[in-house]
Write an enzyme that holds these catalytic residues in place. Structure first.
Site, short mmCIF file in Angstrom:
data_model
loop_
_atom_site.label_atom_id
_atom_site.label_comp_id
_atom_site.label_asym_id
_atom_site.label_seq_id
_atom_site.Cartn_x
_atom_site.Cartn_y
_atom_site.Cartn_z
N ASP A 299 2.64 -4.05 -7.51
CA ASP A 299 1.77 -3.82 -8.53
C ASP A 299 2.00 -4.74 -9.67
OD1 ASP A 299 -0.29 -2.46 -10.31
OD2 ASP A 299 0.41 -0.54 -9.95
C1 BGC Z 1 -2.63 -0.71 -11.51
C2 BGC Z 1 -3.28 -1.02 -10.12
C3 BGC Z 1 -4.17 -2.01 -10.22
C4 BGC Z 1 -3.57 -3.29 -10.80
C5 BGC Z 1 -4.58 -4.58 -10.69
C6 BGC Z 1 -2.23 -2.22 -12.15
O1 BGC Z 1 -1.98 -1.90 -13.54
O2 BGC Z 1 -1.50 0.15 -11.66
O3 BGC Z 1 -3.74 0.33 -9.56
O4 BGC Z 1 -4.67 -2.15 -8.72
O5 BGC Z 1 -3.03 -3.07 -12.06
O6 BGC Z 1 -5.54 -4.50 -11.65
#
Ligand code: BGC
Length: 742
Positions: A299
């Site tokens: 993530d």
């Molecule tokens: C979130 C994810 C997301 C990623 C990309 C992160 O902050 O936790 O769920 O897919 O950002 O945007």
């Protein structure tokens, strides 16, 4: 104790970072192996690097030279997030993705870039897309087919935008209602999360992700993200092994078996070990035991956070070593080349093996290959034909309608308060009456979903939808701007206008938020809204409450003052229309709560808590609660046998009749209670559910089948077992005992 084995395995993965995990080699086409054989270590690390498009912007201007440097010189393999400014149109998306793929063609190996986006309840980031209810509302429908349809449309609009990788679905089980991402979950029951999750994956990936309009899904966030102990986003979780295997693992395991192409890792930690550094979970379990052959992406910034937030690494380089050796394939770095440089050095120093790097690159190239990116990495004209079709808002409306959950419907003067008759003089009161963001929640045209200027013009507020239904002359509205600010003037006005009204419809809940900005200190509804409701109650008028909220904000201080309550969750594009339809009886609600709605902040529990907690299960409304404008009655439960064993399944039959005057759908939930087990049994466990539509007076025989797998649980050796003994089936207020003999 397995508990210790897991803990020691995880700790070893933290300390013995230079040891390469032995990952089973996945199968890829010969041309991919050939590419890998020809690539330099730097080119391979480039493939493992994912950068946010935002990193290439200065103010709102794309810095094409920097983009070129990252792609052509450093071979970055993936880009995520959005072009600026505003919500990109299809054309804007095509322009940016074409540029990126043109640059990739300038590299020595000509490997296409895989672009990823969050399209988590519809296509979040393309102008004029259709948004569907958030998962929490979809689960309330009890109808995974509607989740499938929404996901299919999402895939169509994502692929039309030139993108082939969607960071969705969320497969975490939602058991911490304080958590700001509760709305992204399918609720507290693992079976529902699993079935809605699988339907969503099928909707995205279809039969072959290569074909228009399919896209690769991304199971997230593996694992344990949904239950931070503090309730705050990205904070530690503590989960026993039994609970991990009983509750949190099944949706992920089933989704891996169903062939989801990619998986994103939980930013948090379990029992003190950050999941991004947990070799046991990423490599031993996911890749080796379950045979996952897709790619694992981190993530946002989560390798760096091993050092900066979790404090398990002294610096970024040590963090990179930990994460890659634990089994991460791609790093959502996402702002710079720190990951790239550190990993290149680690390879040279022998701290990360080429075998591990090749495993990662093999998985990344496999997904790119499966998506057809090697054949044509560019936005496809044929895919655009699938954008914004007339039928999409119809599906969004149907999903929103099916999600509406009637929680209270008092009888006043011999008549149920809901549905309202159409010439009722309505006073709307509350911040959600004119708030598009409260209807939509997170990931709605912007990340936070708060910029209402960018919503499609066709999207109605609750006020507009009610005016459209009963005429503006029947509607007055007092709508404070925020969810934490009700002025004395507005309260006075409420009292004054109430005199002319037949009914007050309170529109309360939450504004929009996503991730950490949505952290709260208190689950109770904001004090200003409580005050507003109290003042409304003092008027003596009948009161209906419509809740648009992503998590169950406690309302026990005002619940007794209110005569009718509709839970609307985050119903999105057609949400206001659905609310108006239910309020005025054009649709008979059939939603059921996919979570236990807490009554007290000191009593937050789930319907399947261990038996000994039963006397303390005291929610405002239990899991599975939801009323209708008609009445249903069940006959007695009938079984083909009183003993279920390995070779004899239990056939369960029950008649359900619509005994009221209105047609309507009924969701039936079949729970099983294990009377005695070697691990404290849950109060009860949802094992089957379905939904049927019955005309007034009509009846149907419902049939369910239970086998051994419906009676299992995880024992202290982490084995899935079914034990002989007594069980009870519960359907609504009907019960029937049977024996399990194994
Ligand atoms: C979130 C994810 C997301 C990623 C990309 C992160 O902050 O936790 O769920 O897919 O950002 O945007």
């Amino acid at each position: 104790m397995k508990n210790w084995i897991l803990f020691i395995a995880a700790m070893l993965s933290l300390v013995s970072c230079h040891k390469t995990p032995q990952t089973k080699k996945i199968k890829v086409p010969a041309e991919i192996e050939q590419l890998i054989a020809e690539m330099t270590p730097e080119e391979k690390v480039g493939q493992m690097t994912q950068i946010t498009l935002g990193a290439f912007y200065k103010k709102n201007v794309l810095q094409t030279e920097k983009l070129k440097e990252y792609i052509v010189k450093y071979n970055i393999g993936s880009v995520l997030n959005i072009p600026k400014p505003g919500v990109p149109s299809i054309e804007k998306w095509h322009e940016v993705i074409t540029l990126i793929q043109d640059l990739a063609q300038e590299t020595r190996m000509k490997i296409p870039v895989i672009y990823g986006i969050d399209a988590i309840h519809g296509t979040t980031y393309t102008k004029n897309s259709t948004l569907f209810p958030h998962n929490i509302g979809l689960a309330a429908t009890g109808n995974p087919k509607i989740a499938y349809q929404g996901a299919q449309i999402t895939a169509k609009e994502v692929r039309a935008s030139g993108i082939r990788w969607n960071f969705d679905p969320v497969l975490g089980v939602g058991r911490q209602p304080l958590w700001s991402r509760f709305e992204e979950t399918f609720g507290e029951d693992p079976l529902m999360v699993e079935e809605f999750g699988l339907a969503t994956i099928k909707g995205y990936e279809g039969d072959d992700v290569k074909n228009i309009p399919n896209v690769a899904s991304c199971m997230k966030h593996f694992i344990g993200y949904t239950v931070p102990r503090t309730g705050k986003d990205r904070t530690p979780a503590y989960i026993s092994d039994i609970e991990l295997y009983n509750t949190f693992i099944p949706p992920f395991k089933k989704a891996v078996e169903a062939g989801s192409k990619t998986i994103m890792i939980n930013s948090g930690s379990i029992n003190g070990v950050p999941v991004h550094a947990n070799k046991y979970l990423l490599t031993d379990l996911l890749k080796n035991e379950w045979g996952f052959d897709g790619l694992i992406v981190t993530d946002w910034e989560d390798i760096l956070y091993l050092h900066k937030e979790h404090m398990v690494a002294h610096n970024n380089k040590e963090a990179v070593k930990m994460a890659i050796n634990a089994g991460i394939d791609m790093s959502m770095v996402p702002n710079d080349l720190s990951f790239y440089h550190d990993l290149v050095e680690l390879i040279k120093e022998g701290e990360v093996s080429m075998e591990r790097i090749d495993d990662a690159v093999r998985r990344i190239l496999k997904v790119k290959h499966e998506l057809g990116l090697f054949e044509n990495p560019y936005p496809e004209k044929e895919a655009v034909a699938h954008f914004a079709l007339d039928e999409y808002p119809k599906v969004a409306l149907q999903a929103a309608l099916e999600s509406m959950t009637l929680l209270k419907n008092d009888t006043l003067k011999g008549k149920a308060i809901l549905p309202l008759i159409k010439n009722t003089k309505v006073l709307l009161a509350g911040p959600a009456a004119q708030s598009l963001s409260s209807l939509h929640g997170s990931w709605s045209y912007t990340w936070q979903g708060t910029n209402e200027k960018v919503f499609p013009e066709s999207t109605l507020t609750i006020k507009e939808a009610i005016e459209a239904k009963v005429g503006a002359k029947n509607v007055n509205c007092i709508s404070p701007e925020g969810f934490h600010q009700v002025s004395d003037k507005e309260l006075k006005e409420l009292k004054r206008q109430a005199r002319k009204a037949d009914c007050i419809v309170l529109c309360l809940g939450e504004g929009s938020y996503a991730e950490t900005p949505g952290n709260i200190e208190d689950l109770e509804l904001s004090q200003d809204q409580i005050k507003l409701a109290k003042v409304a109650a003092e008027t003596g008028k009948p009161i209906v409450l419509v809740l648009t909220e992503g998590r169950p904000r406690i309302i026990s201080k005002i619940e007794q003052d209110i005569h009718g309550i509709i839970m609307a969750y985050r119903p999105a594009s057609k949400g206001a229309n659905a609310i108006a339809d239910v309020l005025f009886g054009d649709y008979n609600p059939s939603g059921k709560l996919p979570f236990s709605y807490p009554q007290f902040s000191g009593n937050i529990t789930t319907y399947d808590a261990p038996a000994r907690s039963e006397k303390y299960y005291n929610p405002q409304w239990p899991f599975g609660y939801g009323l209708s404008y008609t009445t249903f009655e069940y006959g007695n439960i009938q079984l083909n046998t009183d003993t279920l064993n390995v070779s004899l399944k239990l056939a369960v039959k029950i008649e359900v009749r619509n005994t009221g005057k209105v047609d309507g759908a009924i969701q039936t939930q079949l729970f099983v209670k294990d009377i005695v087990a070697t691990v404290i049994p849950p109060i009860r466990k949802l094992r089957k559910y379905n939904k049927v539509f019955l005309k007034a007076g009509e009846s149907k025989i419902l049939e369910f089948e239970l086998d051994k797998s419906d009676l299992t649980f995880i024992n202290p050796d982490l084995a899935e077992v079914a034990e002989s003994g007594e069980f009870e089936i519960q359907i609504a207020n009907k019960k029937k005992m049977f024996y399990g003999k194994f």
